[in-house]
Design an enzyme around this catalytic site. Structure first.
Site, PDB file in Angstrom:
ATOM      1  N   ASN A  32       0.732  -1.326  -0.011  1.00  0.00           N
ATOM      2  CA  ASN A  32      -0.014  -0.024  -0.024  1.00  0.00           C
ATOM      3  C   ASN A  32       0.876   1.208   0.115  1.00  0.00           C
ATOM      4  O   ASN A  32       0.351   2.389   0.225  1.00  0.00           O
ATOM      5  CB  ASN A  32      -1.094  -0.024   1.094  1.00  0.00           C
ATOM      6  CG  ASN A  32      -0.194   0.134   2.441  1.00  0.00           C
ATOM      7  OD1 ASN A  32       0.884   0.385   2.634  1.00  0.00           O
ATOM      8  ND2 ASN A  32      -0.927   0.303   3.528  1.00  0.00           N
ATOM      9  N   SER A 124      10.359 -11.265  14.508  1.00  0.00           N
ATOM     10  CA  SER A 124      11.674 -10.552  14.923  1.00  0.00           C
ATOM     11  C   SER A 124      12.313 -11.031  16.359  1.00  0.00           C
ATOM     12  O   SER A 124      11.465 -11.687  17.035  1.00  0.00           O
ATOM     13  CB  SER A 124      10.990  -8.979  14.975  1.00  0.00           C
ATOM     14  OG  SER A 124      11.915  -8.212  15.896  1.00  0.00           O
ATOM     15  N   TYR A 148       4.224  -3.043  19.091  1.00  0.00           N
ATOM     16  CA  TYR A 148       4.725  -3.511  17.896  1.00  0.00           C
ATOM     17  C   TYR A 148       5.124  -5.132  18.240  1.00  0.00           C
ATOM     18  O   TYR A 148       4.971  -5.952  17.449  1.00  0.00           O
ATOM     19  CB  TYR A 148       6.206  -2.714  17.289  1.00  0.00           C
ATOM     20  CG  TYR A 148       7.118  -3.375  16.380  1.00  0.00           C
ATOM     21  CD1 TYR A 148       6.419  -3.775  15.083  1.00  0.00           C
ATOM     22  CD2 TYR A 148       8.102  -4.179  16.881  1.00  0.00           C
ATOM     23  CE1 TYR A 148       7.346  -4.637  14.141  1.00  0.00           C
ATOM     24  CE2 TYR A 148       8.951  -4.872  15.914  1.00  0.00           C
ATOM     25  CZ  TYR A 148       8.505  -5.083  14.663  1.00  0.00           C
ATOM     26  OH  TYR A 148       9.212  -5.880  13.871  1.00  0.00           O
ATOM     27  N   LYS A 152       4.029  -8.929  16.781  1.00  0.00           N
ATOM     28  CA  LYS A 152       4.800  -9.936  16.200  1.00  0.00           C
ATOM     29  C   LYS A 152       4.650 -11.338  16.921  1.00  0.00           C
ATOM     30  O   LYS A 152       4.344 -12.519  16.680  1.00  0.00           O
ATOM     31  CB  LYS A 152       6.256  -9.663  16.147  1.00  0.00           C
ATOM     32  CG  LYS A 152       6.856  -8.591  15.238  1.00  0.00           C
ATOM     33  CD  LYS A 152       6.587  -9.063  13.849  1.00  0.00           C
ATOM     34  CE  LYS A 152       6.807  -8.073  12.865  1.00  0.00           C
ATOM     35  NZ  LYS A 152       6.428  -8.347  11.411  1.00  0.00           N
ATOM     36  N   PHE A 177      16.905 -10.689  13.391  1.00  0.00           N
ATOM     37  CA  PHE A 177      17.893  -9.904  14.426  1.00  0.00           C
ATOM     38  C   PHE A 177      17.943  -8.429  13.704  1.00  0.00           C
ATOM     39  O   PHE A 177      16.770  -8.143  13.358  1.00  0.00           O
ATOM     40  CB  PHE A 177      19.321 -10.477  14.801  1.00  0.00           C
ATOM     41  CG  PHE A 177      18.930 -11.649  15.705  1.00  0.00           C
ATOM     42  CD1 PHE A 177      18.222 -12.724  15.477  1.00  0.00           C
ATOM     43  CD2 PHE A 177      19.269 -11.106  17.200  1.00  0.00           C
ATOM     44  CE1 PHE A 177      18.012 -13.691  16.506  1.00  0.00           C
ATOM     45  CE2 PHE A 177      18.776 -12.264  18.168  1.00  0.00           C
ATOM     46  CZ  PHE A 177      17.982 -13.337  17.803  1.00  0.00           C
TER      47      PHE A 177
END
Ligand code: WQD
Length: 338
Positions: A32, A124, A148, A152, A177
């Protein structure tokens, strides 16, 4: 084999598109453009001499996703799309929950309805929270320190539940990482909106004169030089990890999880000095207080990915800084540069 790449114009996605095309895969991508540019797609097409079937679409738009799946014969999905600014996620958590969680649920629903059950997910190292020891292995306890990171972790948990309920899914969770660097050509690289949050993009802007000095967030950590230590990984190595994960999915492995890191930790000062070597000049810095939420040290134990994927990071810190510098000097304003 046809791979759908979500968030396909972004930093890691653009490097992965290039490696997918070079390895002979067909690539369908959508984005997007909330933090990316169509120019990355064009450049990957130029570098490879191959086409990407591209759609400008939002991850939350179920109709548009359905349309892509009905037009293209997708075999597997690499899911990069998502918001990733830690600070912003603390200020506007709902935006992160809506985009990252609802978006992923939408994607998974559409995949399921088309019987596409092969997925590589961009996770992550943030899911390890503040690890008690290093190096970090995949079975370490998981936690989140900001919204955030929580998205994840929640997506990972969702995927584990989905797999438990239906073992015909094949899912590779890749825990990155700290990705840095750029393609050797200097034609694609990281192009964050506004002032960068992350260390290396910030240093790159100082080196090219766009910003005046580096802010080192704390020199009183319990580390050899007092600054934070991280496992920086070259984005091309990271992208090659995705190719290995796609190959792995073809063996029907079920749900698998891998750390993608080098296994080596570098401090903030190490990175500044290596970048100075790459750009051939001294870079001004100041010491600021610690950034809230930062941890002292983390680096990966990447041996599971070596054993099960045959993947290992090959590019060292010099190459990471040289390639970043090449991209930054060629295009000081990223894809907006003339
Ligand atoms: C690295 C080191 C800072 C900026 C973050 C997210 C993580 C992942 C990657 C991805 C730390 C120091 C930084 C600066 C500094 N997310 N620093 N001055 O914090 O390890 O990871 O990005 O999408 O979830 O948390 O990376 O590059 O921000 O910081 O001194 O201007 O550099 O304190 O020690 P981090 P980073």
């Amino acid at each position: 084999m046809k791979i759908l790449v979500t968030g396909g114009a972004g930093y890691i996605a653009s490097h992965t598109n290039l490696e997918l095309l070079n390895a002979g895969y067909d690539v369908v991508a959508f984005d997007n453009f909330s933090n990316s540019s169509i120019e990355s797609i064009h450049r990957v097409e130029r570098l490879t001499g191959k086409k990407i079937s591209f759609y400008e679409t939002d991850l939350l738009d179920k109709e548009a996703l359905t349309d892509i799946f009905s037009k293209e014969n997708i075999d597997a999905v690499i899911h990069f799309a998502g918001l990733k600014a830690v600070g912003e996620s603390c200020e506007i958590p709902l935006k992160y929950f809506k985009n990252n969680l609802s978006g992923t649920i939408t994607l998974l629903e559409v995949m399921e309805s088309f019987g596409v059950k092969n997925l590589v997910f961009s996770s992550s190292a943030t899911v390890y929270g503040d690890p008690e020891t290093v190096p970090v292995t995949e079975d370490f306890p998981l936690s989140a320190t900001n919204p955030y990171g929580r998205t994840k972790l929640m997506i990972e948990e969702m995927l584990r539940d989905i797999y438990k309920a239906d073992s015909s899914w094949n899912i590779a969770i890749l825990r990155y990482f700290n990705p840095i660097g750029a393609h050797e050509s200097g034609e694609i690289g990281e192009d964050p909106n506004g002032i960068p949050n992350n260390l290396v993009p910030y240093i790159a802007k100082v080196a090219s004169g766009v910003l005046d000095k580096i802010h080192v967030f704390g020199n009183d950590y319990d580390t050899p030089d007092g600054t934070g230590v991280r496992d920086y990984i070259h984005v091309v190595d990271l992208s090659l990890g995705h190719i290995k994960a796609i190959e792995k999915l073809q063996e029907n492995p079920g749900l698998v999880t891998y750390n993608l890191g080098t296994g080596v930790g570098y401090s903030v000062f190490d990175i500044i000095h290596n970048y100075e070597k790459a750009c051939g000049k001294k870079l001004p810095y100041v010491i600021d207080p610690r950034r809230p939420g930062d941890i002292a040290v983390t680096y990966a134990d990447p041996s599971k990915a070596l054993k099960e994927l045959g993947w290992k990071a090959e590019r060292g810190i010099d190459k990471m800084c040289e390639d970043t510098y090449r991209w930054q000097s060629k295009y000081p304003n990223g894809y907006k540069s003339k």
